[in-house]
Scaffold this active site. Sequence first.
Site, PDB file in Angstrom:
ATOM      1  N   TYR A 137      42.771  65.873  -4.574  1.00  0.00           N
ATOM      2  CA  TYR A 137      42.483  67.219  -5.060  1.00  0.00           C
ATOM      3  C   TYR A 137      43.633  67.804  -5.887  1.00  0.00           C
ATOM      4  O   TYR A 137      43.509  68.898  -6.425  1.00  0.00           O
ATOM      5  CB  TYR A 137      42.231  68.158  -3.881  1.00  0.00           C
ATOM      6  CG  TYR A 137      40.862  68.028  -3.264  1.00  0.00           C
ATOM      7  CD1 TYR A 137      40.511  66.901  -2.539  1.00  0.00           C
ATOM      8  CD2 TYR A 137      39.924  69.040  -3.402  1.00  0.00           C
ATOM      9  CE1 TYR A 137      39.258  66.784  -1.956  1.00  0.00           C
ATOM     10  CE2 TYR A 137      38.669  68.936  -2.814  1.00  0.00           C
ATOM     11  CZ  TYR A 137      38.344  67.808  -2.095  1.00  0.00           C
ATOM     12  OH  TYR A 137      37.107  67.711  -1.532  1.00  0.00           O
ATOM     13  N   LYS A 188      43.938  56.095   6.395  1.00  0.00           N
ATOM     14  CA  LYS A 188      43.369  54.791   6.034  1.00  0.00           C
ATOM     15  C   LYS A 188      44.534  53.901   5.611  1.00  0.00           C
ATOM     16  O   LYS A 188      44.550  53.330   4.525  1.00  0.00           O
ATOM     17  CB  LYS A 188      42.329  54.999   4.909  1.00  0.00           C
ATOM     18  CG  LYS A 188      41.553  53.756   4.513  1.00  0.00           C
ATOM     19  CD  LYS A 188      40.616  53.219   5.571  1.00  0.00           C
ATOM     20  CE  LYS A 188      40.076  51.862   5.155  1.00  0.00           C
ATOM     21  NZ  LYS A 188      39.249  51.217   6.194  1.00  0.00           N
ATOM     22  N   ASP A 220      37.342  55.317   8.818  1.00  0.00           N
ATOM     23  CA  ASP A 220      35.996  54.724   8.918  1.00  0.00           C
ATOM     24  C   ASP A 220      35.518  54.662  10.368  1.00  0.00           C
ATOM     25  O   ASP A 220      34.427  55.114  10.705  1.00  0.00           O
ATOM     26  CB  ASP A 220      35.949  53.355   8.223  1.00  0.00           C
ATOM     27  CG  ASP A 220      37.093  52.422   8.585  1.00  0.00           C
ATOM     28  OD1 ASP A 220      38.038  52.864   9.279  1.00  0.00           O
ATOM     29  OD2 ASP A 220      37.054  51.244   8.178  1.00  0.00           O
ATOM     30  N   ASP A 244      37.475  66.689   4.085  1.00  0.00           N
ATOM     31  CA  ASP A 244      36.264  67.218   3.463  1.00  0.00           C
ATOM     32  C   ASP A 244      35.038  66.494   4.020  1.00  0.00           C
ATOM     33  O   ASP A 244      34.062  67.122   4.433  1.00  0.00           O
ATOM     34  CB  ASP A 244      36.352  67.014   1.940  1.00  0.00           C
ATOM     35  CG  ASP A 244      35.123  67.532   1.224  1.00  0.00           C
ATOM     36  OD1 ASP A 244      34.677  68.648   1.557  1.00  0.00           O
ATOM     37  OD2 ASP A 244      34.594  66.823   0.352  1.00  0.00           O
ATOM     38  N   ASP A 248      32.045  67.767   7.151  1.00  0.00           N
ATOM     39  CA  ASP A 248      30.585  67.859   7.008  1.00  0.00           C
ATOM     40  C   ASP A 248      29.882  66.999   8.059  1.00  0.00           C
ATOM     41  O   ASP A 248      28.849  67.383   8.610  1.00  0.00           O
ATOM     42  CB  ASP A 248      30.124  67.439   5.599  1.00  0.00           C
ATOM     43  CG  ASP A 248      30.229  68.580   4.584  1.00  0.00           C
ATOM     44  OD1 ASP A 248      30.994  69.533   4.830  1.00  0.00           O
ATOM     45  OD2 ASP A 248      29.535  68.523   3.547  1.00  0.00           O
TER      46      ASP A 248
END
Length: 351
Positions: A137, A188, A220, A244, A248
């Site tokens: 971002y 990750k 993951d 982000d 959700d």
Amino acid sequence: MGNTHKIAVLGGDGIGPEITEATLAVLDAAEKKYGFTTQRTAIPWNGGMYLRGESVTGEMLDTLAQYEAILFGAVGHPEVTSGRPERDIIIGMRRRLDMYVNLRPIVLYQDAMTPLKGKAAKDIDFVIVRENTEDLYANDGWRRFEGTPREEVLTEQRFTRPGIERIIRYGFEVARSRPRKKLTLVDKSNAVPVMGLMRTVLAEIGKEFPDVQYEAAYVDVTAMWMVLKPEQYDTIVTTNMFGDILSDLAGGLVGGIGVGASGNIRPGATSMFEPIHGSAPKYAGQGVASPVGTIGALAMLLDHVGEREAGAAVDRALRRCFADKRIKGVEAGTHRTSEVAQMVAATVAAG
Ligand code: IPM
Ligand code: MG
């Protein structure tokens, strides 16, 4: 006499103006009950401006620094598909005002609202601490060899030690304030080795928090465990991009993104509070969108400006309205927008 707080109200697009407007009725009730006042300034920015060729600039964003907090609805206009209003306004506020924490509590208000079988409110109760200024971002990226067969787009995934340190420290503080005192760093670093720096910093800062149990996990497999065993999470600290996505996913575990609230926080400075959902243009102007996410955001805003009792009372009122089923859900049309706000306001007033 209590304090006066300067706040900005940025309704935005779609359902944004009506849900923030309704939420102000809850703020009115909280002010009356807890003896403080707010001086509210409406900020007229939205995606619609971009249709007229206008935009929100960095200098305009700087004017927000005079407020203690911003109550934000949503930005996103169906006819402006470039994503620019979202980037300029939402990401713009976060980065320009260095609101480096995106705090997203995941709360299951009613057991029936989770799609997970056999899980109840005690099993899904965690907080995502999302880094809010770095990562993918941090820039718009570049394009080169445009219009040729070797066209390329590239962007930088950038993390800085100070950026990592401050978010991990904030994560530890959140974890320490909660009964389970458990922190999970999500990264990750197996595939993206530069993320190993986060694990180094985690171990360093972990020494300052001997009372907090911490671990690191890959994103993951965390996505899988969040669905299968959400009860193992208490405080998750993660990067901007992973936060982000995971927020959700987590929103889906508690009834959809219509439920969630978030705080874009710079401790001790201007911070912005918003529902997790977007502008939902198809419901705009009908008075049927749920203000629950925005009311949750108001509770966090009050806490940020130092009205802790009032913030806790708004949170409690929201939980109570769900618990006794006065609020039946967050799908558009389940209730009138104003009806939900009035119920929560009345519950705050009743104490
Ligand atoms: C969020 C949103 C934003 C983000 C978008 C609208 C730019 O998805 O707040 O989670 O990516 O951060
Ligand atoms: Mg998002």
